[in-house]
Design a protein around this motif. Structure first.
Motif, PDB file in Angstrom:
ATOM      1  N   THR A 233       0.819  -1.213   0.000  1.00 27.13           N
ATOM      2  CA  THR A 233       0.000   0.000   0.000  1.00 27.13           C
ATOM      3  C   THR A 233       0.853   1.263   0.000  1.00 27.13           C
ATOM      4  O   THR A 233       2.081   1.210   0.159  1.00 27.13           O
ATOM      5  CB  THR A 233      -0.905   0.050   1.235  1.00 27.13           C
ATOM      6  OG1 THR A 233      -0.084   0.318   2.403  1.00 27.13           O
ATOM      7  CG2 THR A 233      -1.666  -1.250   1.438  1.00 27.13           C
ATOM      8  N   ASN A 234       0.166   2.401  -0.126  1.00 29.28           N
ATOM      9  CA  ASN A 234       0.778   3.698   0.136  1.00 29.28           C
ATOM     10  C   ASN A 234       0.972   3.865   1.648  1.00 29.28           C
ATOM     11  O   ASN A 234       0.431   3.089   2.450  1.00 29.28           O
ATOM     12  CB  ASN A 234      -0.127   4.803  -0.402  1.00 29.28           C
ATOM     13  CG  ASN A 234      -1.508   4.764   0.222  1.00 29.28           C
ATOM     14  OD1 ASN A 234      -2.133   3.708   0.305  1.00 29.28           O
ATOM     15  ND2 ASN A 234      -2.011   5.911   0.658  1.00 29.28           N
ATOM     16  N   PRO A 235       1.747   4.871   2.097  1.00 26.66           N
ATOM     17  CA  PRO A 235       1.898   5.109   3.541  1.00 26.66           C
ATOM     18  C   PRO A 235       0.549   5.443   4.174  1.00 26.66           C
ATOM     19  O   PRO A 235      -0.236   6.229   3.636  1.00 26.66           O
ATOM     20  CB  PRO A 235       2.849   6.301   3.601  1.00 26.66           C
ATOM     21  CG  PRO A 235       3.621   6.240   2.327  1.00 26.66           C
ATOM     22  CD  PRO A 235       2.639   5.742   1.299  1.00 26.66           C
ATOM     23  N   GLY A 257       5.539   3.405   6.721  1.00 23.20           N
ATOM     24  CA  GLY A 257       4.095   3.494   6.885  1.00 23.20           C
ATOM     25  C   GLY A 257       3.308   2.632   5.917  1.00 23.20           C
ATOM     26  O   GLY A 257       2.077   2.572   6.006  1.00 23.20           O
ATOM     27  N   ARG A 258       3.991   1.970   5.001  1.00 23.54           N
ATOM     28  CA  ARG A 258       3.300   1.089   4.050  1.00 23.54           C
ATOM     29  C   ARG A 258       2.984  -0.260   4.703  1.00 23.54           C
ATOM     30  O   ARG A 258       3.612  -0.648   5.684  1.00 23.54           O
ATOM     31  CB  ARG A 258       4.150   0.877   2.800  1.00 23.54           C
ATOM     32  CG  ARG A 258       4.335   2.140   1.967  1.00 23.54           C
ATOM     33  CD  ARG A 258       5.340   1.952   0.840  1.00 23.54           C
ATOM     34  NE  ARG A 258       5.370   3.100  -0.050  1.00 23.54           N
ATOM     35  CZ  ARG A 258       6.056   4.222   0.197  1.00 23.54           C
ATOM     36  NH1 ARG A 258       6.792   4.302   1.312  1.00 23.54           N
ATOM     37  NH2 ARG A 258       6.016   5.231  -0.641  1.00 23.54           N
ATOM     38  N   ASP A 279      -4.641  -0.893  -9.998  1.00 27.76           N
ATOM     39  CA  ASP A 279      -6.050  -0.489  -9.968  1.00 27.76           C
ATOM     40  C   ASP A 279      -6.966  -1.615 -10.462  1.00 27.76           C
ATOM     41  O   ASP A 279      -8.113  -1.386 -10.832  1.00 27.76           O
ATOM     42  CB  ASP A 279      -6.277   0.771 -10.795  1.00 27.76           C
ATOM     43  CG  ASP A 279      -5.881   0.586 -12.263  1.00 27.76           C
ATOM     44  OD1 ASP A 279      -5.313  -0.481 -12.589  1.00 27.76           O
ATOM     45  OD2 ASP A 279      -6.132   1.508 -13.063  1.00 27.76           O
ATOM     46  N   SER A 280      -6.480  -2.835 -10.452  1.00 24.63           N
ATOM     47  CA  SER A 280      -7.226  -3.989 -10.946  1.00 24.63           C
ATOM     48  C   SER A 280      -8.280  -4.431  -9.937  1.00 24.63           C
ATOM     49  O   SER A 280      -8.341  -3.975  -8.791  1.00 24.63           O
ATOM     50  CB  SER A 280      -6.270  -5.152 -11.203  1.00 24.63           C
ATOM     51  OG  SER A 280      -5.640  -5.530  -9.989  1.00 24.63           O
ATOM     52  N   ILE A 302      -3.339   0.670  -3.498  1.00 25.48           N
ATOM     53  CA  ILE A 302      -2.262  -0.283  -3.773  1.00 25.48           C
ATOM     54  C   ILE A 302      -1.248   0.387  -4.683  1.00 25.48           C
ATOM     55  O   ILE A 302      -1.579   0.862  -5.770  1.00 25.48           O
ATOM     56  CB  ILE A 302      -2.814  -1.563  -4.432  1.00 25.48           C
ATOM     57  CG1 ILE A 302      -3.843  -2.243  -3.526  1.00 25.48           C
ATOM     58  CG2 ILE A 302      -1.672  -2.517  -4.765  1.00 25.48           C
ATOM     59  CD1 ILE A 302      -3.318  -2.687  -2.177  1.00 25.48           C
ATOM     60  N   GLU A 303      -0.006   0.429  -4.227  1.00 24.57           N
ATOM     61  CA  GLU A 303       1.070   0.994  -5.044  1.00 24.57           C
ATOM     62  C   GLU A 303       1.715  -0.064  -5.931  1.00 24.57           C
ATOM     63  O   GLU A 303       2.116   0.232  -7.056  1.00 24.57           O
ATOM     64  CB  GLU A 303       2.137   1.634  -4.149  1.00 24.57           C
ATOM     65  CG  GLU A 303       1.688   2.915  -3.467  1.00 24.57           C
ATOM     66  CD  GLU A 303       2.826   3.633  -2.789  1.00 24.57           C
ATOM     67  OE1 GLU A 303       3.877   2.989  -2.525  1.00 24.57           O
ATOM     68  OE2 GLU A 303       2.693   4.838  -2.514  1.00 24.57           O
ATOM     69  N   THR A 304       1.813  -1.280  -5.414  1.00 25.32           N
ATOM     70  CA  THR A 304       2.514  -2.335  -6.143  1.00 25.32           C
ATOM     71  C   THR A 304       1.832  -3.674  -5.907  1.00 25.32           C
ATOM     72  O   THR A 304       1.438  -3.981  -4.783  1.00 25.32           O
ATOM     73  CB  THR A 304       3.981  -2.458  -5.656  1.00 25.32           C
ATOM     74  OG1 THR A 304       4.624  -1.191  -5.776  1.00 25.32           O
ATOM     75  CG2 THR A 304       4.740  -3.498  -6.467  1.00 25.32           C
ATOM     76  N   ILE A 305       1.687  -4.459  -6.974  1.00 31.35           N
ATOM     77  CA  ILE A 305       1.306  -5.858  -6.859  1.00 31.35           C
ATOM     78  C   ILE A 305       2.429  -6.690  -7.451  1.00 31.35           C
ATOM     79  O   ILE A 305       2.929  -6.390  -8.541  1.00 31.35           O
ATOM     80  CB  ILE A 305      -0.017  -6.175  -7.573  1.00 31.35           C
ATOM     81  CG1 ILE A 305      -1.185  -5.473  -6.866  1.00 31.35           C
ATOM     82  CG2 ILE A 305      -0.270  -7.684  -7.620  1.00 31.35           C
ATOM     83  CD1 ILE A 305      -2.525  -5.714  -7.526  1.00 31.35           C
ATOM     84  N   MET A 306       2.847  -7.700  -6.719  1.00 30.63           N
ATOM     85  CA  MET A 306       3.899  -8.603  -7.176  1.00 30.63           C
ATOM     86  C   MET A 306       3.368 -10.020  -7.203  1.00 30.63           C
ATOM     87  O   MET A 306       2.455 -10.363  -6.448  1.00 30.63           O
ATOM     88  CB  MET A 306       5.108  -8.549  -6.239  1.00 30.63           C
ATOM     89  CG  MET A 306       5.768  -7.202  -6.120  1.00 30.63           C
ATOM     90  SD  MET A 306       7.007  -7.196  -4.781  1.00 30.63           S
ATOM     91  CE  MET A 306       5.936  -7.000  -3.347  1.00 30.63           C
TER      92      MET A 306
END
Length: 386
Positions: A233-235, A257-258, A279-280, A302-306
């Protein structure tokens, strides 16, 4: 002793550093950049929780204890302490949790039942799930920042004289008696007394170059046991200093903070060739579950999905030891790589210098020669599973 270590993830870097500190001349070979494999996409839960059989529990416990000894207590440390809280909301999970806590307590592990009020104190921003039947607190468990651990080990390796070769792959082995020559993809040749394969999910293909079958599973289709989603996530203004396991979402701090999120039931569609956007629909599902579990997450995104790719021996348990009939090749591959790295690094270096490790006896490659069924591969434990 001249040694080539293949793979500059957390295990390979630790083995290289410890060998060099014992006096070996070490070359650390990495096909991409250090930590770019599984090390970079791990939930990094440091634990010996639910690890079976007892020999595997003991191996992971040694890893947990090694982290606690080794991690600096200042800002250079890589461990997030505070333990792990697990919630059970149905009969099956409640019974499983009760049995697991009892077993772990019998082994002297830091495990205890706690009340909802105690859980709320440990997790001020948690929204306690409805219908809670049991809550466990594992007091000594932790989470790690793998990149910080890797930076520490690479510094130790460099200071001990390890030569780093990045952006090159091993293309062949040419045995020379009890030693071997490696040919690399840049055309160079390296002659060594020992090779340590710490190649993670590439273990099978590296070992095949030496004519050895090391049964480590590889990705074949979405939802394989070797893959899983992680979302960051974002902070956020959330008070959280420990891991949470709930029936719908696992959460841990991710720095700054994430939060890092994991939901094992969603992994059925995980495919490293097709990673969803932040953004899925998958991202929205993660956010819905997060907002239901933790307060002050209304502004979460959500900033990143891995898609992480786990290192998974066929029977789920660590492989460590010399390759049969090849005295120059030593292989290590394990699903518990982050937990085990500091312990395995020291123990493997000791074994290569002649100190046989009895703790490794149940984890040698030879076990696959006598049992070709392997049993069911270990998968990350969903809430309520052993």
């Amino acid at each position: 002793m001249n040694v080539a270590v293949i793979g500059a993830g957390v295990i390979g870097a630790t083995v290289a550093a410890r060998l060099a500190q014992k006096g070996a001349a070490v070359t650390l070979i990495e096909q991409a950049t250090p930590g770019s494999g599984t090390t970079s996409t791990s939930y990094a839960w440091i634990n010996s929780n639910g690890k079976e059989p007892p020999a595997y529990y003991n191996l992971n416990l040694a890893g947990l204890q090694a982290h606690m000894r080794l991690s600096p207590k200042d800002e250079t440390g890589w461990l997030g302490l505070g333990g792990h809280v697990e919630f059970a909301v149905d009969d099956h999970h409640r019974d499983n949790l009760a049995a697991r806590v009892k077993r772990l307590q019998g082994w002297g592990y830091g495990a205890e039942d706690i009340s909802p009020e105690q859980a709320q104190t440990l997790l001020p921003d948690v929204r306690l799930p409805k219908g809670i039947q049991r809550i466990a607190h594992y007091t000594d468990e932790a989470y790690a920042y793998p990149a910080k651990y890797l930076a520490f080990m690479l510094t130790e390796a460099r200071q001990a004289g390890v030569e780093m070769r990045t952006g090159v792959e091993v293309t062949s082995f040419e045995p020379e008696g009890d030693a071997t020559a490696l040919t690399l993809s840049d055309g160079s040749t390296l002659r060594v007394d020992k090779v340590v394969s710490a190649a993670g999910r590439w273990t099978r293909s590296v070992a095949a170059l030496a004519g050895v079958d090391v049964p480590v599973r590889e990705f074949t289709e979405p939802g394989d046991v070797v893959v899983g989603y992680l979302a960051v996530t974002n902070p956020l203004p959330v008070q959280l200093s420990r891991l949470i396991t709930s029936p719908w979402l696992n959460v841990r701090p991710a720095g700054g903070g994430r939060l890092m999120l994991q939901a094992l039931d969603l992994d059925a569609t995980a495919d490293p060739r097709n990673v969803p956007d932040p953004d899925s629909r998958l991202a929205r599902t993660f956010l819905e579950r997060l907002r239901a579990l933790l307060a002050n997450t209304e502004g979460a995104r959500i900033e990143t999905i891995m898609v992480g790719q786990r290192v998974m021996p066929e029977d789920g348990r660590t492989i460590v030891g010399p390759a049969p009939n090849l005295p120059w090749l030593y292989v290590v591959a394990t699903h518990s790589g982050i937990t085990l790295a500091p312990y395995l690094g020291e123990a493997i270096a000791a074994e290569l210098f002649g100190e046989k490790q009895d703790a490794f006896e149940e984890f040698r490659i030879e076990r696959f020669m006598t049992d070709t069924t392997y049993g069911q591969p270990y998968a990350p434990r969903k809430p309520g599973e052993q």
